[in-house]
Design an enzyme around this catalytic site. Sequence first.
Site, short mmCIF file in Angstrom:
data_model
loop_
_atom_site.label_atom_id
_atom_site.label_comp_id
_atom_site.label_asym_id
_atom_site.label_seq_id
_atom_site.Cartn_x
_atom_site.Cartn_y
_atom_site.Cartn_z
N HIS A 49 22.88 1.45 14.63
CA HIS A 49 23.91 1.22 15.40
C HIS A 49 24.97 2.27 15.32
CE1 HIS A 49 23.82 -3.18 16.73
NE2 HIS A 49 22.48 -2.72 16.70
N TYR A 100 33.03 -7.89 17.57
CA TYR A 100 34.20 -8.88 16.90
C TYR A 100 35.41 -9.31 17.66
CZ TYR A 100 31.91 -6.95 12.81
OH TYR A 100 30.86 -6.55 11.61
N PRO A 142 32.90 -12.22 5.10
CA PRO A 142 31.99 -11.58 5.71
C PRO A 142 32.34 -10.64 6.95
CG PRO A 142 31.80 -13.78 6.53
CD PRO A 142 32.78 -14.01 5.33
N LYS A 175 30.53 -6.78 3.92
CA LYS A 175 30.32 -5.90 2.50
C LYS A 175 29.66 -6.48 1.62
CE LYS A 175 32.28 -2.53 4.32
NZ LYS A 175 31.46 -1.40 4.57
N TYR A 235 33.98 0.70 7.35
CA TYR A 235 32.84 0.20 7.69
C TYR A 235 31.50 0.58 7.39
CZ TYR A 235 30.59 -3.09 11.06
OH TYR A 235 29.63 -4.04 11.67
C1 PHB Z 1 25.45 -11.05 10.81
O1 PHB Z 1 25.00 -10.26 11.71
O2 PHB Z 1 25.10 -11.83 10.44
C2 PHB Z 1 26.84 -10.15 10.47
C3 PHB Z 1 27.11 -8.97 11.11
C4 PHB Z 1 28.19 -8.50 10.72
C5 PHB Z 1 29.07 -9.25 10.04
C6 PHB Z 1 28.91 -10.62 9.38
C7 PHB Z 1 27.67 -10.85 9.75
O3 PHB Z 1 30.37 -8.60 9.87
#
Ligand code: PHB
Length: 392
Positions: free
Chosen positions: A75, A203, A295, A299, A387
């Site tokens: 990605h 997000y 989460p 990280k 990130y």
């Molecule tokens: C996930 O795909 O479980 C996931 C992806 C990004 C995040 C947290 C969880 O920041």
Amino acid sequence: MTKYQTDVAILGGGPSGLMLSRLLLLEGIRSVIIERQPMQHVLERIRAGVLEEGSVNLMQNAGLGDRVLREGQRHSGFRITYGDDELRIDIEKLTGKHVTIYGQTEVTKDLFASVSGNGIRILDSVTDAKIHNLDSDQVKIIGSHGNEDFEIHPKFIAGCDGFKGISRQAIPADKKNEYERVYPFGWLGVLSETKPADHELIYASHEDGFSLCSMRNECLSRYYVQCPAGDSVEQWSDDRFWDTLKRQIPSTIANNLETGPSLEKSIAPLRSFVCEPLSFGRLFIAGDAGHIVPPTGAKGLNLAFSDVYYLSKGFITFFKDKNEQLLKEYSDRALDRIWKSERFSWWMTSLLHRFDNEDGFAERLRRAEFKYLCQSEDYQRVLATNYVGLPY
Ligand code: PHB
Ligand code: APR
């Protein structure tokens, strides 16, 4: 009573413990893994799936690059939405790097196969593991495995036993400090056999709460919605979940969202936590045993891997060159990167979630933060650099 001699006794058979054992194995350094759960249970855990380049590099160094590079999804960006406004963070343009979407379940499977298949002893379903003589060279771990009691006499102990493990507790209270933020909300996560909302992560920040649209592959989606900290899964039917998600993401995405039955549904509490130091006597702590991040910034696993990278270098230098310097420096070196990731994860959580009893000032600050991100490529670069992962 079965007695084992080994170089490093590793408490915890999760990603941290398995990766450490693998890296030591490649250098001829012996380890024994002590795991409280059956390994099948460990291998089925569903966790975040975003790997920093540093984590993929570590997997390649561990001889485990093939599948993650073949099956992982590369990605180069992700979207942040704020109500119906949206911003794509072009991490490849801003940093020259990318992230890889590859479920932690797959990481753990790859690590387990590389360790168990190469003679490393994994004592799983262990009950009542205890650490003795931690600040002496007679350190040992005792416990029971099946109907056998055992004693392990290692040179060192690696505490990779997660937030609820025993290793951090073994550091005397007057020899450590713990720093914590507990958030008043959790993440309700759903896995569904549906087409992901988009080809990249989304997000979504909304006045009613945060949502995340992620995926495991093009037929398997992973979604999260913010929920009150005390909620239980039983309070969230699939319909309530999908209705909440579709309300909190932009209507252009919601209108085309494929929904379906949840294959897995769970609630994770959110906290920021750090223990200092990460070592005491013959014990060195890595991963969730030493720190927790919300989460939001993905990280958790990536920080565990940078800890394990530093710690493995310390053990290798000790056993190969009889030089303890890197072990002495381990805690400070790991904590430097940990705190920077704690800051980023806290900032991203504060930007995207809604907190109880907020006043209009807080909401306007959040909106100003989002608008500044939209207007400033420099600010986007700061986000993207954190990130994709700060250097080890
Ligand atoms: C996930 O795909 O479980 C996931 C992806 C990004 C995040 C947290 C969880 O920041
Ligand atoms: N004795 C032996 N093993 C234990 C004990 C104990 N007393 N207590 C806990 N464990 C085991 C747990 O069963 C678990 O399998 O230690 C392991 C710790 O694994 P994780 O909690 O996954 O922590 P870590 O290996 O550091 O990986 C961090 O995993 O949980 C995610 O979000 C986290 O992505 C991050 C990553």
